[in-house]
Write a protein that holds these residues in place. Structure first.
Motif, PDB file in Angstrom:
ATOM      1  N   THR A 214       0.851  -1.177   0.000  1.00  0.00           N
ATOM      2  CA  THR A 214       0.000   0.000   0.000  1.00  0.00           C
ATOM      3  C   THR A 214       0.888   1.228   0.000  1.00  0.00           C
ATOM      4  N   ILE A 215       0.500   2.229  -0.784  1.00  0.00           N
ATOM      5  CA  ILE A 215       1.227   3.489  -0.762  1.00  0.00           C
ATOM      6  C   ILE A 215       0.268   4.558  -0.271  1.00  0.00           C
ATOM      7  N   GLU A 216       0.527   5.040   0.943  1.00  0.00           N
ATOM      8  CA  GLU A 216      -0.393   5.978   1.584  1.00  0.00           C
ATOM      9  C   GLU A 216      -0.160   7.393   1.050  1.00  0.00           C
ATOM     10  N   ASP A 217      -1.155   8.245   1.263  1.00  0.00           N
ATOM     11  CA  ASP A 217      -1.046   9.644   0.854  1.00  0.00           C
ATOM     12  C   ASP A 217       0.174  10.297   1.509  1.00  0.00           C
ATOM     13  N   GLY A 218       0.943  11.006   0.693  1.00  0.00           N
ATOM     14  CA  GLY A 218       2.026  11.802   1.237  1.00  0.00           C
ATOM     15  C   GLY A 218       3.247  11.037   1.720  1.00  0.00           C
ATOM     16  N   GLU A 219       3.239   9.720   1.539  1.00  0.00           N
ATOM     17  CA  GLU A 219       4.330   8.889   2.049  1.00  0.00           C
ATOM     18  C   GLU A 219       5.524   8.900   1.086  1.00  0.00           C
ATOM     19  N   PHE A 220       6.729   8.742   1.609  1.00  0.00           N
ATOM     20  CA  PHE A 220       7.911   8.579   0.754  1.00  0.00           C
ATOM     21  C   PHE A 220       8.360   7.129   0.856  1.00  0.00           C
ATOM     22  N   VAL A 221       8.164   6.383  -0.243  1.00  0.00           N
ATOM     23  CA  VAL A 221       8.498   4.965  -0.224  1.00  0.00           C
ATOM     24  C   VAL A 221       9.751   4.735  -1.058  1.00  0.00           C
ATOM     25  N   GLY A 222      10.729   4.076  -0.478  1.00  0.00           N
ATOM     26  CA  GLY A 222      11.931   3.704  -1.219  1.00  0.00           C
ATOM     27  C   GLY A 222      11.820   2.253  -1.646  1.00  0.00           C
ATOM     28  N   LEU A 223      12.105   2.000  -2.922  1.00  0.00           N
ATOM     29  CA  LEU A 223      12.015   0.629  -3.429  1.00  0.00           C
ATOM     30  C   LEU A 223      13.423   0.197  -3.799  1.00  0.00           C
ATOM     31  N   ILE A 224      13.924  -0.849  -3.126  1.00  0.00           N
ATOM     32  CA  ILE A 224      15.279  -1.285  -3.432  1.00  0.00           C
ATOM     33  C   ILE A 224      15.280  -2.761  -3.783  1.00  0.00           C
ATOM     34  N   GLY A 225      16.341  -3.185  -4.404  1.00  0.00           N
ATOM     35  CA  GLY A 225      16.456  -4.579  -4.826  1.00  0.00           C
ATOM     36  C   GLY A 225      17.549  -4.699  -5.858  1.00  0.00           C
ATOM     37  N   HIS A 226      18.059  -5.894  -6.003  1.00  0.00           N
ATOM     38  CA  HIS A 226      19.122  -6.154  -6.961  1.00  0.00           C
ATOM     39  C   HIS A 226      18.602  -5.906  -8.382  1.00  0.00           C
ATOM     40  N   THR A 227      19.484  -5.657  -9.337  1.00  0.00           N
ATOM     41  CA  THR A 227      19.082  -5.524 -10.739  1.00  0.00           C
ATOM     42  C   THR A 227      18.344  -6.795 -11.175  1.00  0.00           C
TER      43      THR A 227
END
Ligand code: ADP
Ligand code: MG
Lengths: 286, 284
Positions: free
Chosen positions: A29-42
């Motif tokens: 879930t991506i909430e209003d106003g949130e800063f989400v970082g998405l990480i993972g290997h190539t």
């Protein structure tokens, strides 16, 4: 209302012998106003996942809902897409018009805004990304330098006032000062527009600095989702995945290994400095 | 959506057909095409299709891959069939209804057009499935090299073809990315009149062209900085050599070709069949 991803699975070339499952049963879930970082290997499926957020790709199974718009439904997709601004890695895929001004106004025009509003937004977007209006408005986007092109591409998305801003490796190939500038710009939009941000990045330092929530993808599955403190305390697991934890976290764990009793939740440079200073003061109860 | 186009796709397995010299394969294809056009009897066409099947089995490429090449013609084939069926008015009439009539000549011609197109397309696709673009153009360059005597730019042409083939997948991928970037900015590519839709393609075509020109320039620079200066005096890393396999392939092809020509000339199977058919019909 948030972006909700439910049981999303994506298979490339589904049904052929080259079928490849890039995402497996993703829930987030991506909430209003949130800063989400998405990480993972190539190759872990980050780009595949974020393209689902505004319906550029449809899941093989599962569902994405943007503020109630079901992105699997062709009729509702446009409504959801207008809320999600998407910035790709290379500005060269997006710039096309004769002048910077006209290029930035392409998105707002597609939103069917009136002239005055478009003009206001273009000026504001150029200001936010740090492109001087007098100097750049009438220039051709193809004459810009690499960094300026990136700013121009960003401005083209900002001017659409997205409620969710999705960025796929926006800082790839930039030097440290360029990276800092982009991060500051993103911070500026958040303050101005109050938008949520989803950012894919290979720089754990940047993620540590900016994110409220971090999602780690591994082999097409969510390995872990949590606060930066929770994620970056798993330095062994991150290392194993080929992801380097932020400098401060590595430094802290190295110091801990050598007998310094530092607290466990250090992952930004500021926190590290503070911990070391209180250590120097002889305050053992940090 | 551009990813579905499979143009000149190579199928990487090891087989006697893959190992053939590209020149041999080009000659085989040319002979095969001539054979396809020589055939005038439906029955002899069985021989052509059998040969095609034989080559496909030898190449270890799944039949479904070879026949995939027919898919883009799924509209063309029925249209060609129907046009020929109704337009050709030779032979005996089989069926008449008001102004519509179908003749035996029409049926024959319609069947032939479809079979020929299928035979040609599958033949050509077997060539590209079993030959890498690089060795294909190399074979072409060597086959055409006698034309250098009349100042025909054979090497330049082959180099251009190699580069073009190499960049087709890159271009398709890039078109896909650009399209996504513009869709994300609210570009509407699907509604409106043809004129409006053509105009809506501009935000995709312009970056595609700009990037291609830039890439072409970079490629030219990269080639020049490694001292590329055209075909003169240029040697090959791997020199093409005919092997025993190539001899066998040419022999088999010649046998097939001879069989087609001989049967076509001395065994009029079709006319024998039609005569038999007519007798039966008359009896009935
Ligand atoms: N169009 C495609 N066809 C087939 N496989 C693909 C395609 N695009 C990506 N993949 C595969 O899906 C996986 C995830 O890719 P991607 O989402 O681009 O990863 P990331 O952005 O995390 O590097 C990779 O293994 C990649 O090879
Ligand atoms: Mg990616």
């Amino acid at each position: 209302m948030p972006i909700v991803v439910e049981h999303l699975t994506h298979v490339y070339q589904s049904g052929s012998i080259n079928a490849y499952t890039a995402l497996k049963d993703i829930n987030m879930t991506i909430e209003d106003g949130e800063f989400v970082g998405l990480i993972g290997h190539t190759g872990s499926g980050k780009s595949t996942l974020i393209q689902q957020l505004n319906g550029l790709m449809q899941p093989t199974s599962g569902r994405v809902t943007v503020d109630g718009f079901d992105m699997n439904d062709k009729k509702q997709r446009a409504g959801g897409r207008a809320l999600v601004g998407m910035v790709f890695q290379y500005p060269d895929y997006q710039l096309f018009d004769e002048t910077v001004y006209r290029d930035i106004s392409f998105g707002p025009k597609n939103l069917k805004l009136d002239e005055a509003e478009i003009d206001r937004r273009v000026r504001e977007a150029m200001d936010l990304v740090g492109l001087d209006f007098e100097e750049f408005a009438e220039k051709s986007p193809f004459e810009l330098s690499g960094g300026e092109k990136r700013r121009c591409a960003l401005a083209g998305i900002i001017a659409m006032y997205p409620k969710y801003l999705v960025l796929d490796e926006p800082m790839a190939g930039l030097d440290p000062s360029g990276r800092r500038a982009v991060l500051e710009m993103i911070d500026g939009f958040r303050k101005r527009l109050g938008c949520a941000v989803v950012m894919v990045s290979h720089s754990m330092d940047d993620i540590a600095k900016a994110a409220d929530k971090v999602i780690v993808l591994r082999g097409g599955e969510i390995f872990k989702c949590g606060t930066p403190a929770e994620i970056f305390s798993l330095s062994d697991e991150l290392n194993e995945m080929g992801l380097e934890p932020p400098f401060a976290a590595r430094m802290a764990s190295e110091l801990r290994r050598r007998g310094f009793a530092l607290p466990g939740s250090i992952y930004t440079n500021e926190a590290l400095v503070e911990a070391l200073e209180s250590f120097k003061r002889g305050d053992k109860n940090v | 959506m551009f990813k579905d186009i499979t143009l000149g796709q190579y199928f990487p397995v090891d087989s006697p057909v893959h190992r053939l010299d590209p020149r041999t394969k080009l000659v085989l294809l040319i002979m095969y095409i001539i054979a396809v056009f020589i055939v005038k009897d439906i029955c002899v066409f069985g021989l052509v299709l059998a040969f095609m099947l034989f080559m496909t089995i030898m190449s270890r490429v799944p039949l479904s891959y070879v026949t995939k090449a027919i898919k883009p013609m799924k509209w063309l084939l029925p249209i060609m069939f129907l046009l020929n069926l109704f337009m050709i008015k030779t032979g005996t009439p089989l069926f008449t209804w008001k102004f519509i009539s179908i003749t035996s000549g029409g049926v024959r011609q319609a069947l032939f057009i479809v079979l020929r197109l299928i035979a040609l397309v599958t033949g050509a696709s077997l060539l590209t499935l079993t030959t890498t673009p690089v060795s294909l153009t190399e074979g072409l360059e060597r086959l055409l090299s006698p034309l250098k005597a009349i100042k025909f730019p054979v090497h330049e042409l082959a180099m251009m073809m190699t580069i073009a083939l190499r960049f087709i997948p890159t271009l398709l991928e890039e078109a896909d990315k650009i399209m996504k970037a513009q869709l994300a900015r609210g570009a509407d590519l699907e509604s409106g009149s043809i004129f409006r839709r053509a105009k809506a393609m501009l935000p995709i075509l312009i970056p595609l062209f700009v990037n291609s020109f830039r890439r072409a320039e970079e490629l030219a620079l990269a080639m020049e900085s490694r001292c590329y200066h055209g075909g003169e005096g240029r040697t090959r890393l791997k020199v093409l050599k005919f092997q025993l396999n190539d001899l066998w392939a040419l022999l088999i092809m010649s046998a097939f070709f001879a069989a087609v020509v001989l049967i076509q000339h001395f065994l009029p199977i079709d006319s024998m069949l039609t005569a038999a058919l007519k007798r039966i019909l008359k009896l009935g």
